[in-house]
Design a protein around this motif. Structure first.
Motif, PDB file in Angstrom:
ATOM      1  N   MET A 190      -3.340  39.089  31.683  1.00  0.00           N
ATOM      2  CA  MET A 190      -2.607  38.733  32.901  1.00  0.00           C
ATOM      3  C   MET A 190      -3.534  38.634  34.125  1.00  0.00           C
ATOM      4  O   MET A 190      -3.149  38.055  35.134  1.00  0.00           O
ATOM      5  N   LEU A 191      -4.716  39.218  34.029  1.00  0.00           N
ATOM      6  CA  LEU A 191      -5.644  39.183  35.161  1.00  0.00           C
ATOM      7  C   LEU A 191      -6.285  37.807  35.289  1.00  0.00           C
ATOM      8  O   LEU A 191      -6.615  37.166  34.293  1.00  0.00           O
ATOM      9  N   SER A 192      -6.480  37.385  36.501  1.00  0.00           N
ATOM     10  CA  SER A 192      -7.219  36.149  36.719  1.00  0.00           C
ATOM     11  C   SER A 192      -8.691  36.409  36.393  1.00  0.00           C
ATOM     12  O   SER A 192      -9.144  37.560  36.374  1.00  0.00           O
ATOM     13  N   ASP A 193      -9.417  35.362  36.136  1.00  0.00           N
ATOM     14  CA  ASP A 193     -10.847  35.500  35.832  1.00  0.00           C
ATOM     15  C   ASP A 193     -11.564  36.252  36.955  1.00  0.00           C
ATOM     16  O   ASP A 193     -12.407  37.113  36.710  1.00  0.00           O
ATOM     17  N   ARG A 194     -11.223  35.952  38.170  1.00  0.00           N
ATOM     18  CA  ARG A 194     -11.849  36.569  39.341  1.00  0.00           C
ATOM     19  C   ARG A 194     -11.626  38.085  39.393  1.00  0.00           C
ATOM     20  O   ARG A 194     -12.456  38.812  39.916  1.00  0.00           O
ATOM     21  N   ASP A 195     -10.515  38.550  38.815  1.00  0.00           N
ATOM     22  CA  ASP A 195     -10.137  39.961  38.909  1.00  0.00           C
ATOM     23  C   ASP A 195     -10.552  40.806  37.700  1.00  0.00           C
ATOM     24  O   ASP A 195     -10.222  41.996  37.642  1.00  0.00           O
ATOM     25  N   ARG A 196     -11.263  40.211  36.751  1.00  0.00           N
ATOM     26  CA  ARG A 196     -11.651  40.984  35.570  1.00  0.00           C
ATOM     27  C   ARG A 196     -12.647  42.080  35.963  1.00  0.00           C
ATOM     28  O   ARG A 196     -13.646  41.819  36.613  1.00  0.00           O
ATOM     29  N   ASP A 238     -39.432  51.002  42.522  1.00  0.00           N
ATOM     30  CA  ASP A 238     -39.491  50.939  43.983  1.00  0.00           C
ATOM     31  C   ASP A 238     -39.071  49.577  44.540  1.00  0.00           C
ATOM     32  O   ASP A 238     -39.604  49.111  45.542  1.00  0.00           O
ATOM     33  N   VAL A 239     -38.111  48.956  43.875  1.00  0.00           N
ATOM     34  CA  VAL A 239     -37.584  47.690  44.372  1.00  0.00           C
ATOM     35  C   VAL A 239     -36.807  47.956  45.652  1.00  0.00           C
ATOM     36  O   VAL A 239     -36.009  48.886  45.738  1.00  0.00           O
ATOM     37  N   VAL A 240     -37.059  47.137  46.635  1.00  0.00           N
ATOM     38  CA  VAL A 240     -36.359  47.190  47.921  1.00  0.00           C
ATOM     39  C   VAL A 240     -35.840  45.779  48.184  1.00  0.00           C
ATOM     40  O   VAL A 240     -36.547  44.801  47.956  1.00  0.00           O
ATOM     41  N   VAL A 241     -34.598  45.694  48.638  1.00  0.00           N
ATOM     42  CA  VAL A 241     -34.045  44.385  48.990  1.00  0.00           C
ATOM     43  C   VAL A 241     -33.602  44.405  50.446  1.00  0.00           C
ATOM     44  O   VAL A 241     -33.156  45.423  50.959  1.00  0.00           O
ATOM     45  N   ASP A 242     -33.749  43.256  51.090  1.00  0.00           N
ATOM     46  CA  ASP A 242     -33.315  43.100  52.476  1.00  0.00           C
ATOM     47  C   ASP A 242     -31.862  42.656  52.551  1.00  0.00           C
ATOM     48  O   ASP A 242     -31.197  42.868  53.558  1.00  0.00           O
ATOM     49  N   MET A 243     -31.408  42.019  51.466  1.00  0.00           N
ATOM     50  CA  MET A 243     -30.059  41.456  51.473  1.00  0.00           C
ATOM     51  C   MET A 243     -29.558  41.352  50.039  1.00  0.00           C
ATOM     52  O   MET A 243     -30.328  41.050  49.133  1.00  0.00           O
ATOM     53  N   ILE A 244     -28.264  41.608  49.857  1.00  0.00           N
ATOM     54  CA  ILE A 244     -27.611  41.369  48.569  1.00  0.00           C
ATOM     55  C   ILE A 244     -26.430  40.443  48.816  1.00  0.00           C
ATOM     56  O   ILE A 244     -25.571  40.717  49.654  1.00  0.00           O
ATOM     57  N   LEU A 245     -26.425  39.334  48.084  1.00  0.00           N
ATOM     58  CA  LEU A 245     -25.322  38.380  48.103  1.00  0.00           C
ATOM     59  C   LEU A 245     -24.629  38.470  46.759  1.00  0.00           C
ATOM     60  O   LEU A 245     -25.295  38.565  45.725  1.00  0.00           O
ATOM     61  N   SER A 246     -23.304  38.431  46.754  1.00  0.00           N
ATOM     62  CA  SER A 246     -22.569  38.530  45.500  1.00  0.00           C
ATOM     63  C   SER A 246     -21.435  37.525  45.447  1.00  0.00           C
ATOM     64  O   SER A 246     -20.826  37.194  46.459  1.00  0.00           O
ATOM     65  N   SER A 247     -21.152  37.105  44.241  1.00  0.00           N
ATOM     66  CA  SER A 247     -19.922  36.379  43.972  1.00  0.00           C
ATOM     67  C   SER A 247     -18.771  37.316  44.349  1.00  0.00           C
ATOM     68  O   SER A 247     -18.886  38.533  44.202  1.00  0.00           O
ATOM     69  N   PRO A 248     -17.651  36.775  44.801  1.00  0.00           N
ATOM     70  CA  PRO A 248     -16.506  37.628  45.128  1.00  0.00           C
ATOM     71  C   PRO A 248     -15.751  38.133  43.887  1.00  0.00           C
ATOM     72  O   PRO A 248     -14.821  38.940  44.025  1.00  0.00           O
ATOM     73  N   ALA A 249     -16.133  37.707  42.702  1.00  0.00           N
ATOM     74  CA  ALA A 249     -15.466  38.182  41.488  1.00  0.00           C
ATOM     75  C   ALA A 249     -15.678  39.684  41.350  1.00  0.00           C
ATOM     76  O   ALA A 249     -16.761  40.206  41.611  1.00  0.00           O
ATOM     77  N   LEU A 264     -32.220  37.621  40.679  1.00  0.00           N
ATOM     78  CA  LEU A 264     -30.976  37.041  40.195  1.00  0.00           C
ATOM     79  C   LEU A 264     -30.375  38.014  39.193  1.00  0.00           C
ATOM     80  O   LEU A 264     -31.035  38.384  38.214  1.00  0.00           O
ATOM     81  N   VAL A 265     -29.143  38.441  39.447  1.00  0.00           N
ATOM     82  CA  VAL A 265     -28.481  39.436  38.613  1.00  0.00           C
ATOM     83  C   VAL A 265     -27.234  38.816  37.997  1.00  0.00           C
ATOM     84  O   VAL A 265     -26.339  38.374  38.720  1.00  0.00           O
ATOM     85  N   ARG A 266     -27.198  38.810  36.672  1.00  0.00           N
ATOM     86  CA  ARG A 266     -25.954  38.406  36.017  1.00  0.00           C
ATOM     87  C   ARG A 266     -25.066  39.645  35.939  1.00  0.00           C
ATOM     88  O   ARG A 266     -25.533  40.736  35.616  1.00  0.00           O
ATOM     89  N   HIS A 267     -23.800  39.497  36.255  1.00  0.00           N
ATOM     90  CA  HIS A 267     -22.888  40.641  36.236  1.00  0.00           C
ATOM     91  C   HIS A 267     -22.922  41.341  34.881  1.00  0.00           C
ATOM     92  O   HIS A 267     -23.221  40.731  33.847  1.00  0.00           O
ATOM     93  N   ALA A 268     -22.613  42.619  34.884  1.00  0.00           N
ATOM     94  CA  ALA A 268     -22.558  43.418  33.662  1.00  0.00           C
ATOM     95  C   ALA A 268     -21.326  43.009  32.841  1.00  0.00           C
ATOM     96  O   ALA A 268     -20.479  42.231  33.299  1.00  0.00           O
ATOM     97  N   GLN A 269     -21.226  43.562  31.645  1.00  0.00           N
ATOM     98  CA  GLN A 269     -20.147  43.215  30.725  1.00  0.00           C
ATOM     99  C   GLN A 269     -18.775  43.452  31.353  1.00  0.00           C
ATOM    100  O   GLN A 269     -18.507  44.516  31.905  1.00  0.00           O
TER     101      GLN A 269
END
Length: 159
Positions: free
Chosen positions: A18-24, A45-56, A6-11
């Motif tokens: 004027m930007l919407s929250d989604r576009d920050r 050596d972390v390997v992932v099979d899939m990455i899912l992300s919020s569209p923000a 689980l990754v919280r987005h960076a700063q």
């Protein structure tokens, strides 16, 4: 074994009202932190099979920076609207519906939902700062059991 990152987005920047929250976008610090976290994960050596992300924009940029360091093609990052403003139950539904062929999955999203999800799955209260990664390991074969069975191991990483 199922491993969930689980990754919280960076700063992100609040400079343009004027930007919407989604576009920050990410700040320069956020960009550096995302690259640094990707490098730290790659060094383990972390390997992932899939990455899912919020569209923000900030979540996608964080996922993209980490993906590059993990040699995961950015074009293969799957955007899921439920990760943008999703509640914990929605996030669990996303996880429980994952294809069992995938063993190691990364979700990039937002607080407070990610911190609450870590608490729900681990029983440990935590507040994930920006660009934090929680690695949760489950000794099971099906994602559908996540949230219904015992967590084997929790590792928190901060940039």
């Amino acid at each position: 074994m199922k491993v969930l990152f689980l990754v919280r987005h960076a700063q992100s920047s609040w400079d343009d009202a004027m930007l919407s929250d989604r576009d920050r976008p990410l700040t320069d610090k956020g960009k550096r932190d995302a690259v640094k976290m990707g490098k730290r994960l790659a060094e383990r050596d972390v390997v992932v099979d899939m990455i899912l992300s919020s569209p923000a924009k900030r979540a996608l940029a964080t996922a993209g920076a980490i993906a590059r360091k993990l040699d995961f093609k950015r074009k293969n990052i799957v955007q899921d609207e439920r990760l943008y403003a999703g509640e914990v139950d929605e996030l669990l539904q996303v996880i429980q519906a994952l294809d069992d062929k995938q063993s190691r999955v990364m979700l990039a999203g937002h607080n407070p939902a990610l911190s609450e999800l870590v608490r729900r799955l681990s029983g440990k209260s935590t507040n994930m700062p920006t660009c934090a990664v929680a690695e949760l390991r489950f000794d099971m074969k099906s994602w559908s059991k996540i949230g219904k069975s015992k967590l084997e191991k929790l590792v928190l990483k901060y940039s």
